[in-house]
Design a protein around this motif. Structure first.
Motif, mmCIF file in Angstrom:
data_model
loop_
_atom_site.group_PDB
_atom_site.id
_atom_site.type_symbol
_atom_site.label_atom_id
_atom_site.label_comp_id
_atom_site.label_asym_id
_atom_site.label_seq_id
_atom_site.Cartn_x
_atom_site.Cartn_y
_atom_site.Cartn_z
ATOM 1 N N MET B 197 0.814 -1.216 0.000
ATOM 2 C CA MET B 197 0.000 0.000 0.000
ATOM 3 C C MET B 197 0.850 1.270 0.000
ATOM 4 S SD MET B 197 -3.048 -0.802 -0.374
ATOM 5 C CE MET B 197 -4.024 0.626 0.040
ATOM 6 N N GLN B 198 2.142 1.160 -0.306
ATOM 7 C CA GLN B 198 2.995 2.349 -0.288
ATOM 8 C C GLN B 198 2.884 3.088 -1.626
ATOM 9 O OE1 GLN B 198 7.129 1.590 0.185
ATOM 10 N NE2 GLN B 198 7.490 3.431 1.384
ATOM 11 N N TRP B 199 1.664 3.473 -1.981
ATOM 12 C CA TRP B 199 1.445 4.121 -3.260
ATOM 13 C C TRP B 199 1.910 5.567 -3.195
ATOM 14 C CZ3 TRP B 199 -4.301 2.424 -4.440
ATOM 15 C CH2 TRP B 199 -4.358 1.019 -4.412
ATOM 16 N N TYR B 200 2.142 6.134 -4.378
ATOM 17 C CA TYR B 200 2.610 7.524 -4.408
ATOM 18 C C TYR B 200 1.584 8.461 -3.778
ATOM 19 C CZ TYR B 200 4.540 11.840 -6.404
ATOM 20 O OH TYR B 200 5.052 13.083 -6.579
ATOM 21 N N ILE B 201 0.291 8.198 -4.020
ATOM 22 C CA ILE B 201 -0.709 9.104 -3.454
ATOM 23 C C ILE B 201 -0.860 8.945 -1.949
ATOM 24 C CG2 ILE B 201 -2.098 9.476 -5.551
ATOM 25 C CD1 ILE B 201 -4.028 7.380 -4.377
ATOM 26 N N PHE B 202 -0.247 7.878 -1.343
ATOM 27 C CA PHE B 202 -0.268 7.752 0.115
ATOM 28 C C PHE B 202 1.092 8.084 0.728
ATOM 29 C CE2 PHE B 202 -3.446 4.205 -0.846
ATOM 30 C CZ PHE B 202 -4.495 5.109 -0.871
ATOM 31 N N SER B 203 2.035 8.554 -0.105
ATOM 32 C CA SER B 203 3.392 8.763 0.394
ATOM 33 C C SER B 203 3.471 10.097 1.130
ATOM 34 C CB SER B 203 4.373 8.755 -0.766
ATOM 35 O OG SER B 203 4.144 9.892 -1.563
ATOM 36 N N ASP B 204 4.676 10.457 1.566
ATOM 37 C CA ASP B 204 4.836 11.743 2.260
ATOM 38 C C ASP B 204 4.557 12.919 1.336
ATOM 39 O OD1 ASP B 204 7.595 12.613 1.043
ATOM 40 O OD2 ASP B 204 7.828 10.528 1.645
ATOM 41 N N ALA B 205 4.656 12.686 0.025
ATOM 42 C CA ALA B 205 4.399 13.755 -0.940
ATOM 43 C C ALA B 205 2.974 13.682 -1.484
ATOM 44 C CB ALA B 205 5.401 13.685 -2.084
ATOM 45 N N PHE B 206 2.027 13.154 -0.650
ATOM 46 C CA PHE B 206 0.659 12.970 -1.166
ATOM 47 C C PHE B 206 0.044 14.292 -1.591
ATOM 48 C CE2 PHE B 206 0.083 14.082 3.234
ATOM 49 C CZ PHE B 206 -1.064 14.855 3.238
ATOM 50 N N TRP B 207 0.437 15.363 -0.949
ATOM 51 C CA TRP B 207 -0.140 16.680 -1.273
ATOM 52 C C TRP B 207 0.379 17.188 -2.618
ATOM 53 C CZ3 TRP B 207 3.523 20.692 -1.109
ATOM 54 C CH2 TRP B 207 4.761 20.306 -0.567
ATOM 55 N N ILE B 208 1.438 16.584 -3.144
ATOM 56 C CA ILE B 208 1.837 16.842 -4.523
ATOM 57 C C ILE B 208 1.240 15.779 -5.432
ATOM 58 C CG2 ILE B 208 3.814 16.946 -6.088
ATOM 59 C CD1 ILE B 208 5.401 17.868 -3.575
#
Lengths: 135, 357
Positions: B197-208
């Motif tokens: 589940m470590q998708w880009y939209i759930f990563s630390d940069a989700f707001w980007i």
């Protein structure tokens, strides 16, 4: 792998070949009853006047120039984006990598702002006089 | 696969590469053909239900599932016409170019950790480069048709698709920056942590990631000529745009290309933003086992098809824009927004580095 791009070449050639092959396959089973009326260009039932290769006003030719600039920008920026994280760790580059990228994008952003302010992105460019804009 | 074939057949390596590529081509071609049929059926069913009717119901029994098969057989038997006064070479070459480029972009899609035709090192950059060749095919079709509507459609396609390549490329820069790779496979691998589940939209940069995903999706709609941006076709103004004069199989190839491109855009969105082939709990299964591979392929195709479904949903929901509104949208909204996001993403990466995270 050294042969990765061979796959692409094969895909391109085979893709083109398959299209022709399937169309050719169709010739066996499909009818061929060409009539002069059937082969005319379909322009909403009206008889076509002249052929289609005439001059007309392509409104967006300035846009094509803007596109060219940005396409080149993307071609330059992609490698930058790719190595950005690795560049931080390099001694002597570090934050400079971000700064250079920022400057590059900023200059292009200014270019976009200039084109925008000049009105080249407008559909009908305003020249101030009414007659010109109604061409 | 190369090693396996060499042991099996004992050919020279270069010959094996070609044989392997041809086998994978046939697999992809079959996949795209089935995909286009399913997608056309979905389009008609979804469109029907959105408009409070049923869509195809007769062919094949259950909800008209065989409608697309019947249609493709019909198209194969349709008369193949080349319009009077057409540029015959361009007219006949256009579908081939469009299909060949659309199929060749499927080379880089990672369907599972092991199942990918070739992990080309240019990855997404290659996809961007080659997908703009499709435009040339469309312009050839429109120019060669000797029909004013086709010509208008082709010119709109050239303007629109070229313009939206800028936001498309720029929005793809955010995941490229985050994962430091062009390869769709490497990006998908990087997103398979946290039990898948470590998708880009759930990563630390989700707001980007989330805004860049929306920008990507909008640009992808325009790139694939889908409805809020389907100016090259516009059946209410230009008859059918660039493929007005096409009939039978040649016309079908343009449609296959459209659905292949939609799936491709969905797959790119999946691989970079939505975790690629990863699915919840994938680390619990042994990597490379049969179940693992099947679930990975299923997850990748399902996510891509869901994005394709959203594209269909958007088509039947939103009205079409005018061509000037399309260009305004591309240059005055999407491009500056994307550039700002590039600033933010690069700044965030540097901030993380400077803070030692």
């Amino acid at each position: 792998m050294h042969f990765d791009y061979a796959n692409i070449l094969v895909f391109l050639l085979a893709g083109g070949f398959f299209v022709f092959a399937i169309v050719l396959l169709g010739t066996i089973i499909r009818p061929k009853r060409d009539t002069d009326v059937g082969l005319e260009p379909y322009e909403c039932g009206e008889e076509a006047v002249g052929d289609a290769w005439f001059r007309f006003d392509i409104r967006y030719y300035t846009v094509a120039l803007v596109y060219l600039v940005f396409a080149v920008e993307i071609a330059f920026l992609f490698p930058w984006a790719r190595v950005l994280k690795e560049a931080f760790a390099e001694p002597g580059i570090g934050g400079l990598a971000v700064l250079e990228g920022f400057l590059f994008v900023l200059i292009l952003l200014l270019g976009l702002a200039y084109v925008w302010a000049k009105g080249d992105l407008e559909w009908v460019r305003s020249f101030g006089s009414k007659n010109d804009s109604e061409q | 696969m190369i090693e396996f074939l060499r042991d099996l057949l004992g050919f020279e390596t270069w010959l094996l590469v070609i044989v392997g590529a041809l086998i994978s081509f046939l697999a992809i071609f079959g996949f795209v053909a089935v995909l286009a049929m399913v997608a056309v059926w979905l389009e008609r069913k979804v469109g029907g239900h959105i408009q409070v009717r049923l869509g195809p119901m007769r062919v094949g029994g259950w909800h008209g599932w065989a409608q697309s098969i019947a249609d493709s057989l019909k198209l194969l038997m349709k008369e193949d016409m080349v319009v009077l006064g057409a540029d015959r070479v361009l007219f006949k070459l256009a579908p081939a170019i469009v299909m060949a480029t659309a199929l060749s972009t499927f080379v880089v899609l990672p369907f599972s950790p092991d199942l990918q035709v070739a992990d080309v090192d240019l990855g997404i950059f290659f996809v961007l480069a080659i997908s703009s060749i499709t435009t040339i095919g469309v312009v050839m079709a429109g120019w060669g048709s000797n029909n004013k509507w086709s010509l208008y459609g082709a010119m709109r396609e050239a303007a629109q698709v070229a313009s939206y390549e800028i936001p498309l490329g720029l929005s793809l820069m955010m995941p490229v920056m985050y994962y430091g790779t062009f390869s769709l496979k490497a990006a998908s691998d990087a997103q398979s942590g946290w039990y898948g589940m470590q998708w880009y939209i759930f990563s630390d940069a989700f707001w980007i990631a989330i805004p860049s995903f929306f920008l990507f999706f909008t640009a992808a709609l325009a790139e694939t000529k889908r409805t809020p941006f389907d100016l090259p076709e516009t059946e209410s103004e230009l008859v059918a745009g660039f493929h007005t004069e096409y009939s039978g199989m040649r016309w079908a190839f343009f449609f296959m290309e459209e659905y292949a491109a939609m799936f491709l855009m969905g797959a790119i969105g999946t691989a970079f933003w939505l975790g690629g082939y990863s699915f919840p709990g994938m680390n619990l299964l042994e990597a490379g086992s049969f179940l693992h591979t099947v679930l990975c392929i299923g997850s990748f195709v399902t996510k891509s098809m869901l994005l394709l479904l959203v594209m269909i949903w958007v088509r039947w929901t939103l009205p079409r824009l005018r061509i000037d509104q399309v260009m305004t949208m591309g240059y005055k909204y999407l491009t500056p927004l994307c550039l700002i996001l590039v600033f933010m993403a690069a700044g965030w990466e540097y901030f993380k580095f400077a803070m030692g995270w």
